[in-house]
Design an enzyme around this catalytic site. Structure first.
Site, PDB file in Angstrom:
ATOM      1  N   ARG A 146    -107.964 -19.487 -99.485  1.00 49.21           N
ATOM      2  CA  ARG A 146    -107.035 -20.185-100.287  1.00 49.21           C
ATOM      3  C   ARG A 146    -106.833 -21.548 -99.125  1.00 49.21           C
ATOM      4  O   ARG A 146    -106.665 -22.620 -99.746  1.00 49.21           O
ATOM      5  CB  ARG A 146    -105.695 -19.878-100.481  1.00 49.21           C
ATOM      6  CG  ARG A 146    -104.475 -20.401-100.986  1.00 49.21           C
ATOM      7  CD  ARG A 146    -103.419 -19.558-101.423  1.00 49.21           C
ATOM      8  NE  ARG A 146    -102.471 -19.149-100.464  1.00 49.21           N
ATOM      9  CZ  ARG A 146    -101.735 -18.405-100.384  1.00 49.21           C
ATOM     10  NH1 ARG A 146    -101.396 -17.724-101.589  1.00 49.21           N
ATOM     11  NH2 ARG A 146    -100.984 -18.114 -99.463  1.00 49.21           N
TER      12      ARG A 146
ATOM     13  N   LYS B 219    -101.655 -24.952-101.051  1.00 53.55           N
ATOM     14  CA  LYS B 219    -100.434 -24.786-100.539  1.00 53.55           C
ATOM     15  C   LYS B 219    -100.411 -26.052 -99.404  1.00 53.55           C
ATOM     16  O   LYS B 219    -100.598 -25.897 -98.177  1.00 53.55           O
ATOM     17  CB  LYS B 219    -100.633 -23.277 -99.741  1.00 53.55           C
ATOM     18  CG  LYS B 219     -99.442 -22.793 -99.341  1.00 53.55           C
ATOM     19  CD  LYS B 219     -99.615 -21.060 -98.747  1.00 53.55           C
ATOM     20  CE  LYS B 219     -98.238 -20.658 -98.388  1.00 53.55           C
ATOM     21  NZ  LYS B 219     -97.381 -20.127 -99.733  1.00 53.55           N
TER      22      LYS B 219
ATOM     23  N   GLU C 188     -92.769 -21.325-111.443  1.00 54.62           N
ATOM     24  CA  GLU C 188     -92.763 -20.671-110.272  1.00 54.62           C
ATOM     25  C   GLU C 188     -91.298 -20.253-109.797  1.00 54.62           C
ATOM     26  O   GLU C 188     -90.270 -21.053-110.532  1.00 54.62           O
ATOM     27  CB  GLU C 188     -93.430 -21.012-108.966  1.00 54.62           C
ATOM     28  CG  GLU C 188     -94.870 -21.167-109.083  1.00 54.62           C
ATOM     29  CD  GLU C 188     -95.566 -21.114-107.733  1.00 54.62           C
ATOM     30  OE1 GLU C 188     -95.205 -20.237-107.263  1.00 54.62           O
ATOM     31  OE2 GLU C 188     -96.337 -22.202-107.466  1.00 54.62           O
TER      32      GLU C 188
HETATM   33  C1  LIG Z   1     -97.176 -19.130-100.504  1.00 49.63           C
HETATM   34  C2  LIG Z   1     -96.691 -19.241-101.957  1.00 49.63           C
HETATM   35  C3  LIG Z   1     -96.489 -18.221-102.693  1.00 49.63           C
HETATM   36  C4  LIG Z   1     -96.637 -16.957-102.440  1.00 49.63           C
HETATM   37  O1  LIG Z   1     -98.097 -16.652-102.036  1.00 49.63           O
HETATM   38  P1  LIG Z   1     -98.270 -15.160-101.194  1.00 49.63           P
HETATM   39  O2  LIG Z   1     -99.807 -15.424-101.029  1.00 49.63           O
HETATM   40  O3  LIG Z   1     -98.290 -14.032-102.236  1.00 49.63           O
HETATM   41  O4  LIG Z   1     -97.490 -15.063-100.107  1.00 49.63           O
HETATM   42  C5  LIG Z   1     -96.213 -18.561-104.126  1.00 49.63           C
HETATM   43  N1  LIG Z   1     -95.909 -19.814-104.486  1.00 49.63           N
HETATM   44  C6  LIG Z   1     -95.795 -20.865-103.643  1.00 49.63           C
HETATM   45  C7  LIG Z   1     -95.546 -22.252-104.142  1.00 49.63           C
HETATM   46  C8  LIG Z   1     -96.331 -20.735-102.540  1.00 49.63           C
HETATM   47  O5  LIG Z   1     -96.208 -21.711-101.598  1.00 49.63           O
END
Ligand SMILES: *Cc1c(COP(=O)(O)O)cnc(C)c1O
Length: 337
Positions: A80, A183, A219
């Site tokens: 990722r 991210k 989300e």
């Molecule tokens: C990090 C994140 C998540 C959760 O991802 P995980 O890999 O399960 O920790 C979900 N939504 C957003 C916007 C994020 O930044």
């Protein structure tokens, strides 16, 4: 570390002994360096400070009752971060460098990995920033990749209890074809105002909708959404959702448990049909949702005051795999030795 009260630790910064760093210069990554400093020095024209060349990851390491320390799916975080790097034109961190850096930080800070029975864990924060100087809008030619870590307490201190969320239509965390799928810090900056307002209005966080039509669930704060109905695990697909590794894992476990899995747009109106709804992410694994209120219309969706049976089963199974008490049938754990 007998003086740390592990089970009352918050989710916050905690100073540990070491962090690791790696610099990208002249077109290549250097050696992994160990540091005891909590600070970084950089050029005042570094692109991370001006043009948002910053991406991060979050994952946890757990001490099992067998004494082994397990990191959960670090290879997925590595992949990722590579997608995030690509999305904002940063030098990608190779998967083996990423995993090696994470394992090293855990090993170096082993005395901060909480005991199995505490419910606490060691949270790892990898980050990648553009450190090269630019004033024109261009990607940097130098990058810093680093990983620090710190113990965090159990997410559910008062039990696995449902919380309230607020649907917002006057704020988006990302643009329709923007950076929602990666991210990057910029998405978090964009969600601060609406997140703080939701807190002030008595909610755990807000639920963001698809930014072009504001009719589908995107989300839940900085976590993914899923709902359960008719023995089916349903989670939204959209061009502005960050693919959660917890959600990815839960989809696999849901199939293992005999549920159907659907990934497709989820309209707000569909909320009334769900038997259970929840948020998922590394911090909590699963956060059951008890109530959702549409901030604009005042319409309420209620899901009860206790976590549903499927969410509870999925939560116990995933936690068990992370702690080594359930068989790791999909080979997700990385044992730190
Ligand atoms: C990090 C994140 C998540 C959760 O991802 P995980 O890999 O399960 O920790 C979900 N939504 C957003 C916007 C994020 O930044």
């Amino acid at each position: 570390m007998s003086d740390i009260n592990w089970s009352s630790l918050p989710f916050g910064y905690f100073k540990t002994d070491y962090n690791v760093r790696c610099y990208y210069r002249n077109g290549k990554w250097g050696e992994l360096e160990v540091s005891q400093s909590e600070e970084i020095t950089m050029h005042m024209a570094a692109t991370c400070l001006h043009y948002g060349q910053e991406a991060f990851e979050g994952l946890k390491a757990f001490r099992g009752e067998d004494g082994k320390i397990r990191m959960f799916r670090p290879d997925e975080n590595a992949k990722r971060l590579m997608r995030s790097a690509d999305g904002i034109m940063m030098a990608p961190v190779p998967e083996d460098l990423f995993v090696e850096a994470c394992a090293k930080v855990v090993k170096l800070n082993e005395r901060f990995v909480p005991p199995a029975e505490s419910g606490a864990s060691l949270y790892l924060r990898p980050l990648l920033i553009g450190t090269g100087a630019q004033v024109g809008v261009k990607p940097a030619d130098e990058y810093l990749f680093m990983v620090f870590a710190g113990p965090v307490g159990p997410y559910f201190k008062e039990g696995f209890n449902p919380v309230k969320f607020q649907i917002v239509k006057d704020a988006d965390r990302a643009a329709p074809h923007g950076t929602g799928t990666i991210k990057v810090g910029g998405n978090y900056a964009a969600s601060l105002q609406s997140g703080f307002r939701a807190h002030a209005e008595g909610y755990a966080n807000c639920i963001y909708l698809d930014p072009s039509t504001h009719s589908f669930i995107d989300e839940v704060g900085a976590a993914n959404f899923f709902g359960i109905k008719n023995n089916t695990y349903i989670t939204p697909s959209s061009s502005s959702i960050l693919p959660s590794i917890t959600n990815l894992s839960l989809r696999t476990l849901a199939e293992d448990l005999g549920l159907k899995v659907e990934q497709r747009p989820v309209a707000i109106e569909e909320l009334k049909e769900f038997e259970e709804v929840a948020a998922c992410g590394t911090a909590a694994v699963i956060s059951p949702i008890g109530q959702i209120v549409d901030r604009e219309t005042g319409k309420e969706y209620n899901f009860g005051t206790e976590a549903g049976p499927t969410s509870t089963k999925l939560y116990n199974l995933l936690r068990g795999i992370q702690l080594g008490t359930e068989p790791d049938t999909h080979n997700w754990n990385y044992i730190v030795e």
